[in-house]
Write an enzyme that holds these catalytic residues in place. Structure first.
Site, short mmCIF file in Angstrom:
data_model
loop_
_atom_site.label_atom_id
_atom_site.label_comp_id
_atom_site.label_asym_id
_atom_site.label_seq_id
_atom_site.Cartn_x
_atom_site.Cartn_y
_atom_site.Cartn_z
N LYS A 1 33.11 53.54 30.48
CA LYS A 1 34.32 54.01 31.12
C LYS A 1 34.92 55.18 30.35
CE LYS A 1 35.10 50.88 34.41
NZ LYS A 1 36.32 50.11 34.40
N ASP B 1 34.58 55.35 42.19
CA ASP B 1 35.72 54.45 42.30
C ASP B 1 35.97 54.15 43.78
OD1 ASP B 1 37.65 52.85 41.35
OD2 ASP B 1 39.01 54.44 40.70
N CYS C 1 53.51 24.45 26.49
CA CYS C 1 54.55 23.52 26.88
C CYS C 1 53.96 22.11 26.81
CB CYS C 1 54.98 23.84 28.31
SG CYS C 1 55.84 22.50 29.13
N LYS D 1 30.21 56.76 37.92
CA LYS D 1 30.68 55.47 38.43
C LYS D 1 31.74 55.74 39.48
CE LYS D 1 32.12 50.85 37.15
NZ LYS D 1 33.16 50.65 38.16
N CYS E 1 59.80 25.31 26.51
CA CYS E 1 59.31 25.84 27.78
C CYS E 1 60.48 26.40 28.58
CB CYS E 1 58.60 24.73 28.56
SG CYS E 1 58.16 25.21 30.23
N CYS F 1 56.35 19.12 33.88
CA CYS F 1 56.78 20.52 33.93
C CYS F 1 56.43 21.09 35.30
CB CYS F 1 56.08 21.33 32.84
SG CYS F 1 56.41 23.10 32.98
N TYR G 1 22.97 53.60 45.54
CA TYR G 1 22.60 53.63 44.12
C TYR G 1 21.91 52.39 43.58
CZ TYR G 1 27.17 51.31 43.77
OH TYR G 1 28.22 50.47 43.94
N CYS H 1 60.76 23.95 31.98
CA CYS H 1 61.18 22.54 31.98
C CYS H 1 61.95 22.16 30.72
CB CYS H 1 59.98 21.62 32.15
SG CYS H 1 58.91 21.55 30.71
N GLU I 1 24.53 57.67 36.15
CA GLU I 1 25.14 57.99 37.45
C GLU I 1 26.65 57.92 37.33
OE1 GLU I 1 23.86 54.83 39.96
OE2 GLU I 1 21.74 55.24 39.64
S1 IVH Z 1 25.24 49.52 40.02
C1 IVH Z 1 23.74 45.23 39.34
N1 IVH Z 1 25.97 52.04 40.15
O1 IVH Z 1 30.93 49.46 39.96
C2 IVH Z 1 24.45 46.53 39.26
N2 IVH Z 1 27.63 50.37 40.51
O2 IVH Z 1 31.82 47.59 37.95
C3 IVH Z 1 25.18 46.88 40.49
N3 IVH Z 1 29.85 51.25 41.04
O3 IVH Z 1 30.45 46.60 41.92
C4 IVH Z 1 26.07 48.04 40.40
N4 IVH Z 1 29.31 53.39 40.94
O4 IVH Z 1 31.01 48.81 43.14
C5 IVH Z 1 26.37 50.76 40.23
N5 IVH Z 1 26.47 54.30 40.29
C6 IVH Z 1 26.86 53.03 40.37
C7 IVH Z 1 28.19 52.68 40.66
C8 IVH Z 1 28.54 51.32 40.72
C9 IVH Z 1 30.28 52.53 41.17
C10 IVH Z 1 30.69 50.06 41.19
C11 IVH Z 1 30.12 48.98 42.08
C12 IVH Z 1 30.10 47.75 41.21
C13 IVH Z 1 31.10 48.08 40.16
C14 IVH Z 1 30.86 47.30 38.88
#
Ligand code: IVH
Length: 668
Positions: free
Chosen positions: A307, A117, A416, A115, A398, A422, A220, A401, A113
């Site tokens: 990523k 943002d 330090c 990811k 340091c 300090c 998701y 201090c 899926e």
């Molecule tokens: S699954 C236990 N699926 O990424 C797993 N997360 O880096 C729960 N996120 O906190 C997350 N797209 O906010 C999942 N297709 C996707 C996602 C996703 C974005 C975000 C989510 C999570 C963060 C983790």
């Protein structure tokens, strides 16, 4: 019912509740039900401000002013994901799963899926009605943003009959690139990116503001549910679609072999998508396997975020600044001529430590190459073009201090030696002490701590509980006043009781982060017991020292840091003073009702279940798994071809279990 009819019905109920409460002193519904009615009415009014004049029932009562969001405890914690950045790291993720499950040739299947943002959200449905929405918060406790989420048109308000009575559905709230640009064009306040804009819009106390911002949602993941809804993640997503949720249409079912191609395709498509994505999430499709894989720390073993490659840029390294942390660590950071890296303005980058600067050979005045990946602090890759600066010499004193700063043994960090003389260390410790995961004292943020430290009101942690005695003096300070000073006193008073894990974490002992503090708290149970054990453990070879060494997760380096803390007189004095101001509550070990709870176990020989899974299963049931058999061992689980450990167990008269007996005990 249309919106107007719904609103009228809600207002009638609210009015009846107001009358029952205020005029008859006889509430007919609970506060929670009342709040829910008000929130729903507010959400409709947010979309139809022209109806507000008709909503006298809402104005009538002086409901609690919205001083912030209500807290919501997530029934199932909201976790995060581990990241990988290339095919090799991804292959390791798969190999780990295969090892854990003891897979041979069977190929794994994943749901891939995009990811998103944005920000994660948990949507709770009770009896198939939307009940509340909460942000992730710290993963355990989030903020109630129900009224704001109700302004999203795409949110299903109710679920069909096949949905369970109780279900938490997780997803991401995001803003499209187009809506983000339109929002920035319409107002003076400029958000840095769609993610910030989405967060700023969702975390509005006034839902009518959220209503004006266009937020979108993709579902998701699952949280708690009263009955399983699918056997695979793919079917779960299908179910969500059928229930009316938006599910990302780019999600795909992929075989292990198809993951790399999918990653490349998404990377190529990324720029053209209407929303920001920063990678692809791969989730094991089979939910039974997900269940077996479980979690490590705060992330699932069954999923990973792959990523996209980091974005790079080059700019001038203007200076190297040294920060002094809570444990005295001197950390260099690069101050840069501001540069835009993938849509974010970067002014600082991490340089990690002295050796790293030498390895990269960077000098002040050089043009350096840097990269930024996701939320991580930007990193310097190396010199792009040499300036006319001299090789950088790391300070051996340091900068705060002036004490000598040294590297002990093979530590890469220079520290330090000033300790509590300090000021930088004292202030950092105080900030840590008051911070969210520790004492969580409202109003005692970094700025206030620095102010009070400079004014001589705060020298150490124990002074915090003496601050209310100086309330009058604080009230007279610039920017304060009687109200703020009284509020601070109240906030401090509210934190005189604290759980043991938080207390241990608050002390700021090196390497004792939240997780290790929890391990210690669960092991020792009470403050008195912990302290007594730590004092006794200072003696080499003592039972207490051995016990400390036996706590799963507490390695020798951590034990050393704990003992170093208890070896210092001034720390003991601080503890004593804290004891006078604070009540530390006992920590109840997660009450695990299992025949394995608290037992020490050893696995030996070949089991049908892969060793990591057997270990994780036993630990999840409260057992402690060790490598060698001793008098303290309670059970030895013996597989095929077991050798010396089985023999030793027999000699010591320790109970021996077959794998089947272990499975029976563990309920597998
Ligand atoms: S699954 C236990 N699926 O990424 C797993 N997360 O880096 C729960 N996120 O906190 C997350 N797209 O906010 C999942 N297709 C996707 C996602 C996703 C974005 C975000 C989510 C999570 C963060 C983790």
């Amino acid at each position: 019912m249309n919106d107007r009819e719904t609103l009228d019905a809600l207002l009638a109920k609210i009015e009846a509740a107001n009358t029952a409460y205020h005029e008859h002193d006889a509430p007919e519904i609970t506060d929670a039900e009342y709040d829910a009615l008000r929130r729903e009415a507010e959400a409709i009014l947010a979309a139809h401000p022209e109806w507000r004049d008709d909503a006298k029932a809402l104005a009538q009562v002086g409901g609690k002013p919205a001083s912030g969001f209500k807290k919501v405890i997530h029934r199932t914690p909201m976790l995060s994901l581990d990241n990988v950045f290339d095919a090799e790291e991804f292959a390791e993720f798969i190999a780990r799963i295969r090892r854990f499950l003891g897979l041979k040739d069977e190929a794994l299947e994943f749901v891939a899926e995009p990811k998103m943002d944005g920000l994660s959200i948990s949507l709770t449905y009770e009896h198939r009605q939307f009940a509340r929405a909460a942000t992730r918060g710290d993963g355990t406790e989030g903020e109630d943003v129900t009224a704001n989420i109700l302004t999203l048109e795409s949110l299903p308000r109710e679920l069909p009959n096949d949905a369970p009575d109780f279900i938490e559905i997780r997803g991401e709230v995001y803003m499209t690139k187009a809506d983000f640009l339109a929002l920035n064009a319409s107002q003076e306040r400029q958000f840095a990116n769609p993610r910030n804009a989405a967060a700023g819009s969702l975390r509005q106390l006034d839902p009518s503001i959220t209503a004006k911002r266009k937020l979108s949602l993709f579902a998701y993941a699952q949280g708690e549910t009263s009955k399983p809804v699918a056997q695979s993640h793919w079917d779960y997503l299908e179910t969500l679609r059928r229930w009316g949720f938006a599910v990302n249409p780019l999600s795909r079912l992929v075989k292990e072999a198809g993951t790399e191609t999918f990653q490349a395709e998404m990377g190529a498509e990324r720029a053209a998508l209407p929303y920001d994505i920063d990678g692809v999430v791969y989730k094991v499709n089979d939910l039974a396997l997900q269940n077996r894989l479980g979690f490590v720390g705060r992330a699932p073993r069954w999923a990973v975020a792959w990523k996209f490659p980091a974005e790079k840029a080059s700019t001038v390294l203007e200076d190297i600044e040294i920060q002094v942390g809570r444990t005295g660590a001197l950390t260099p950071r690069a101050r840069l001529k501001p540069v835009n890296v993938g849509g974010v303005l970067v002014t600082y980058a991490t340089l990690h430590n002295e050796d790293e600067i030498a390895r990269k050979g960077v000098r002040i005045g050089d043009v350096v190459e840097l990269q930024r990946a996701g939320d991580v602090i930007p990193q310097i890759l190396g010199v792009f073009k040499r300036g006319d600066g001299q090789p950088y010499k790391f300070p051996d004193h340091c900068p705060v201090c002036g004490s000598l700063a040294v590297r002990v043994d093979d530590d890469v960090v220079r520290r330090c030696t000033g300790g509590l003389t300090c000021p930088a260390q004292v202030v950092e410790r105080l900030i840590h002490f008051c911070s969210r995961g520790a004492f969580d004292i409202e109003g005692m943020g970094e700025k206030t701590v620095r102010e009070f430290h400079d004014a001589g009101l705060l020298c150490g942690a124990a002074d915090i509980f003496g601050l209310p005695a100086h309330e009058g003096e604080i009230a007279k300070r610039e920017g304060w006043g009687e109200v703020s000073a009284a509020k601070l006193s109240a906030a401090i008073a509210a934190r005189r009781e604290i759980g043991l894990a938080r207390f241990i974490f608050a002390l700021g002992i090196r390497r004792i982060g939240e997780n290790n503090a929890k391990l210690l708290a669960r092991h020792y149970g009470s403050y008195a017991h912990w302290k007594e054990a730590m004092l006794a453990a200072r003696i080499i070879g003592s039972d207490a020292r051995l016990e400390l060494g036996s706590i799963s997760g507490i390695g020798p380096a951590i034990a050393q840091d704990l003992l170093a803390f208890f070896a210092e007189e001034h720390n003991l004095a601080t503890l004593e003073r804290l004891e006078a101001g604070v009540r530390v509550q006992e920590e109840h070990a997660a009450a695990i009702d299992s025949p394995l709870a608290g037992k020490v176990m050893v696995f030996t020989g070949t089991l049908t279940m892969a060793r990591p899974e057997a270990k994780a299963r036993a630990e999840a049931l409260g057992a402690k798994v060790t490598e060698s058999v001793s008098k303290k061992t309670d059970f030895v689980v013996v597989g095929e071809d077991a050798g010396s450990k089985a023999k030793k167990a027999a000699e010591l008269g320790i109970e021996i279990l077959s794998e089947q007996q272990f499975r029976n005990l563990a309920g597998l």
